[in-house]
Design an enzyme around this catalytic site. Structure first.
Site, PDB file in Angstrom:
ATOM      1  N   HIS A 206       0.747  -1.224  -0.137  1.00 24.55           N
ATOM      2  CA  HIS A 206      -0.073   0.202  -0.071  1.00 24.55           C
ATOM      3  C   HIS A 206       1.181   1.338  -0.192  1.00 24.55           C
ATOM      4  O   HIS A 206       1.146   1.631   1.190  1.00 24.55           O
ATOM      5  CB  HIS A 206      -1.477   0.154   1.091  1.00 24.55           C
ATOM      6  CG  HIS A 206      -1.721   1.207   1.165  1.00 24.55           C
ATOM      7  ND1 HIS A 206      -3.535   1.352   1.394  1.00 24.55           N
ATOM      8  CD2 HIS A 206      -1.801   2.536   0.864  1.00 24.55           C
ATOM      9  CE1 HIS A 206      -3.871   2.303   1.235  1.00 24.55           C
ATOM     10  NE2 HIS A 206      -2.722   2.980   0.740  1.00 24.55           N
TER      11      HIS A 206
ATOM     12  N   HIS B 187     -10.297   0.866   1.570  1.00 27.55           N
ATOM     13  CA  HIS B 187     -10.638   2.235   2.588  1.00 27.55           C
ATOM     14  C   HIS B 187     -11.716   2.416   3.356  1.00 27.55           C
ATOM     15  O   HIS B 187     -13.049   2.658   3.121  1.00 27.55           O
ATOM     16  CB  HIS B 187     -10.410   3.706   1.698  1.00 27.55           C
ATOM     17  CG  HIS B 187      -9.896   5.083   2.919  1.00 27.55           C
ATOM     18  ND1 HIS B 187      -8.750   5.363   3.655  1.00 27.55           N
ATOM     19  CD2 HIS B 187     -10.951   5.230   4.560  1.00 27.55           C
ATOM     20  CE1 HIS B 187      -9.244   6.159   4.086  1.00 27.55           C
ATOM     21  NE2 HIS B 187     -10.232   6.414   5.292  1.00 27.55           N
TER      22      HIS B 187
ATOM     23  N   LYS C  63      -8.799   0.177  -6.026  1.00 29.65           N
ATOM     24  CA  LYS C  63      -9.829   0.598  -4.883  1.00 29.65           C
ATOM     25  C   LYS C  63     -10.584   1.191  -4.681  1.00 29.65           C
ATOM     26  O   LYS C  63     -11.616   2.279  -5.661  1.00 29.65           O
ATOM     27  CB  LYS C  63      -8.048   1.493  -4.512  1.00 29.65           C
ATOM     28  CG  LYS C  63      -8.519   2.716  -3.575  1.00 29.65           C
ATOM     29  CD  LYS C  63      -7.846   1.483  -2.314  1.00 29.65           C
ATOM     30  CE  LYS C  63      -8.134   2.310  -0.527  1.00 29.65           C
ATOM     31  NZ  LYS C  63      -6.901   3.372  -0.835  1.00 29.65           N
TER      32      LYS C  63
ATOM     33  N   ASP D 118       1.619   2.591   3.249  1.00 29.52           N
ATOM     34  CA  ASP D 118       0.862   3.392   3.579  1.00 29.52           C
ATOM     35  C   ASP D 118       1.466   5.160   3.437  1.00 29.52           C
ATOM     36  O   ASP D 118       0.787   5.880   3.545  1.00 29.52           O
ATOM     37  CB  ASP D 118      -1.225   3.807   4.442  1.00 29.52           C
ATOM     38  CG  ASP D 118      -1.566   4.962   3.670  1.00 29.52           C
ATOM     39  OD1 ASP D 118      -1.859   5.138   2.459  1.00 29.52           O
ATOM     40  OD2 ASP D 118      -2.706   5.499   4.523  1.00 29.52           O
TER      41      ASP D 118
ATOM     42  N   ARG E  49       1.845   9.761  -6.351  1.00 27.69           N
ATOM     43  CA  ARG E  49       2.009  11.179  -6.130  1.00 27.69           C
ATOM     44  C   ARG E  49       2.527  11.321  -8.219  1.00 27.69           C
ATOM     45  O   ARG E  49       3.030   9.889  -8.583  1.00 27.69           O
ATOM     46  CB  ARG E  49       2.802  11.901  -5.137  1.00 27.69           C
ATOM     47  CG  ARG E  49       2.424  12.250  -3.819  1.00 27.69           C
ATOM     48  CD  ARG E  49       0.779  11.609  -3.875  1.00 27.69           C
ATOM     49  NE  ARG E  49       0.939  12.362  -2.109  1.00 27.69           N
ATOM     50  CZ  ARG E  49      -0.134  11.536  -1.251  1.00 27.69           C
ATOM     51  NH1 ARG E  49      -1.250  10.699  -2.566  1.00 27.69           N
ATOM     52  NH2 ARG E  49      -0.219  11.823   0.207  1.00 27.69           N
TER      53      ARG E  49
ATOM     54  N   HIS F 149      -5.075  -0.854   5.621  1.00 25.53           N
ATOM     55  CA  HIS F 149      -4.679   0.426   6.865  1.00 25.53           C
ATOM     56  C   HIS F 149      -5.363  -0.569   8.574  1.00 25.53           C
ATOM     57  O   HIS F 149      -5.869   1.156   9.003  1.00 25.53           O
ATOM     58  CB  HIS F 149      -4.651   1.527   6.315  1.00 25.53           C
ATOM     59  CG  HIS F 149      -5.105   1.825   5.448  1.00 25.53           C
ATOM     60  ND1 HIS F 149      -6.790   2.060   5.797  1.00 25.53           N
ATOM     61  CD2 HIS F 149      -5.248   2.683   5.212  1.00 25.53           C
ATOM     62  CE1 HIS F 149      -7.070   3.068   5.259  1.00 25.53           C
ATOM     63  NE2 HIS F 149      -6.471   2.978   3.876  1.00 25.53           N
TER      64      HIS F 149
ATOM     65  N   HIS G 294       1.324   5.291  -1.433  1.00 28.31           N
ATOM     66  CA  HIS G 294       1.001   6.496  -2.387  1.00 28.31           C
ATOM     67  C   HIS G 294       2.619   6.787  -2.533  1.00 28.31           C
ATOM     68  O   HIS G 294       3.352   7.503  -2.187  1.00 28.31           O
ATOM     69  CB  HIS G 294       0.606   7.561  -1.696  1.00 28.31           C
ATOM     70  CG  HIS G 294      -0.654   6.822  -1.231  1.00 28.31           C
ATOM     71  ND1 HIS G 294      -2.209   7.371  -1.865  1.00 28.31           N
ATOM     72  CD2 HIS G 294      -1.055   6.328  -0.094  1.00 28.31           C
ATOM     73  CE1 HIS G 294      -3.131   6.157  -0.767  1.00 28.31           C
ATOM     74  NE2 HIS G 294      -2.717   6.055  -0.009  1.00 28.31           N
TER      75      HIS G 294
HETATM   76  O1  DOR Z   1      -3.629   9.585   5.609  1.00 31.89           O
HETATM   77  C1  DOR Z   1      -4.046   8.995   4.700  1.00 31.89           C
HETATM   78  N1  DOR Z   1      -3.018   9.703   3.244  1.00 31.89           N
HETATM   79  N2  DOR Z   1      -4.820   8.375   4.389  1.00 31.89           N
HETATM   80  C2  DOR Z   1      -5.596   7.741   3.534  1.00 31.89           C
HETATM   81  O2  DOR Z   1      -6.413   6.691   2.644  1.00 31.89           O
HETATM   82  C3  DOR Z   1      -5.011   8.613   1.785  1.00 31.89           C
HETATM   83  C4  DOR Z   1      -3.383   9.563   2.033  1.00 31.89           C
HETATM   84  C5  DOR Z   1      -3.660  10.360   1.180  1.00 31.89           C
HETATM   85  O3  DOR Z   1      -3.088  10.084  -0.288  1.00 31.89           O
HETATM   86  O4  DOR Z   1      -2.412  11.579   1.655  1.00 31.89           O
HETATM   87 ZN    ZN Z   2      -3.248   5.134   1.226  1.00 31.45          ZN
END
Ligand code: DOR
Ligand code: ZN
Length: 347
Positions: A13, A140, A103, A251, A17, A178, A15
């Site tokens: 999991h 989520h 997702k 995450d 960007r 998470h 991110h």
């Molecule tokens: O804290 C988080 N940040 N939870 C999420 O579900 C998304 C993530 C984000 O993309 O910033």
């Molecule tokens: Zn996430």
């Protein structure tokens, strides 16, 4: 010196960007992990296999040169479920072989979730198609009703959304992302083999007091929000139990410093800088280092039907200081535990 060698782990999991900030955060993950499940909640969400392919290519282009050349990091792509998606798109995603999951964000639940699902019934035909195609759903797991207390959102999600979904579409494979509560841990343990969960470093290491320790701590704000100590302990017990239904998913969710330190700060903790070292601390503290490799390197791959990784990483017990800040494109990012010491260091 005490050392620990593990089969190369996967981050199930993550991110990353897009644009000029991606290169900085991607390098951190690619050093530690062989593969990562890449979240699709970009400003313009990844809603088609075509977009996932373009995003995948941009990730590969932004890898550090040596890692790209050796193919040592593989992004595992996902699609963002919307009410406009078609069954054909699900079939296309499965056939692509590079899209590994879809997702589900409840609309309004978190960062870039405006295109998410307003009512689960609206996407049941798509979820049925996913079950037929054996394409996992990543959830989520929080309800968004304004009248539900923020600390209860995960537990109510289980009751109102997840439990009925599993009864209605028992063949759908689901990752409860998470998990933060005893309720979620118990639900996953009791659920069928189709259900698994990821666990982040922050939900293992912090309870909700960390949000207010000596003042408001925006860099400890993430969603689902940190929970009370009894829940943190349940999550630690799940991660360190050796139960293959629980596996590593950081995450890691970078936001520029100014977006976090704001009157309305963004949710997300950047843990990718030293993710594996954070998990090692948790397992060491529990005297369960023998359970780490399953959690970090095997169970996730097994759930996703992926082969095991070939290489390994070695960590040394060696104190070092986590930087106060890190580059993030033109901006900067404050990593999890900035300025504090870390007990383990990856070689
Ligand atoms: O804290 C988080 N940040 N939870 C999420 O579900 C998304 C993530 C984000 O993309 O910033
Ligand atoms: Zn996430």
């Amino acid at each position: 010196m005490e050392t620990l060698t593990l089969t190369k782990p996967d981050d199930m999991h993550l991110h990353l960007r897009e644009g000029d900030v991606m290169r900085d955060v991607l390098a951190d993950s690619a050093r530690q992990f062989a593969r990562a499940i890449i979240m699709p909640n970009l400003n313009s969400p990844v809603v088609s296999t075509g977009q996932a392919l373009a995003y995948r290519q941009s990730i590969i282009e932004n890898l550090p040169e040596d890692i790209r050349a050796s193919g040592a990091f593989e992004p595992l792509m996902t699609l963002y479920l919307t009410e406009k998606m078609t069954r054909d798109e699900i079939i296309k995603a499965k056939e692509s072989a590079f899209v590994h999951a879809v997702k589900y964000y409840p609309a309004g639940a978190t960062t870039n979730s405006d295109s998410g699902v307003t009512a689960i019934e609206n996407v049941y035909p798509l979820l049925e198609a996913m079950a037929e195609q054996n394409l996992p759903l990543l959830v989520h797991g929080e309800v968004t009703d304004a009248d539900v207390d923020i600390f209860d959102r995960e537990a109510i999600f289980i009751e109102k959304i997840l439990s009925p979904l599993m009864d209605n579409i028992p063949d759908l494979r689901i990752v409860f992302e998470h998990v933060t509560t005893k309720d979620a841990v118990d639900f996953v343990k009791q659920g069928s083999e189709k259900l698994a969960a990821t666990i982040t470093p922050q939900h293992l290491l912090l309870n909700r007091n960390a949000l207010f320790a000596g003042g408001l701590r925006p860099h400890h704000y993430c969603l689902p929000v940190l929970k009370a100590e009894e829940h943190r302990r349940a999550v630690v017990d799940a991660a360190t139990s050796g139960n293959p239904k629980f596996f590593l998913g950081t995450d890691s969710a970078p936001h520029a410093r100014a977006a976090k330190e704001s009157a309305c700060g963004c949710a997300g903790i950047y843990s990718a800088h030293n993710a594996i070292e954070l998990y090692v601390e948790v397992f060491e503290e529990k005297d369960c280092l023998d359970k780490l490799e399953g959690f970090a390197s095997r169970y996730g791959a097994k759930f996703y039907g992926l082969p095991g990784n070939e290489g390994s990483i070695t960590l040394e017990k060696n104190q070092w200081q986590i930087p106060d800040s890190l580059p993030f494109g033109e901006s900067e990012i404050i990593p999890f535990r900035a300025g504090e010491t870390c007990q383990w260091k990856m070689r």
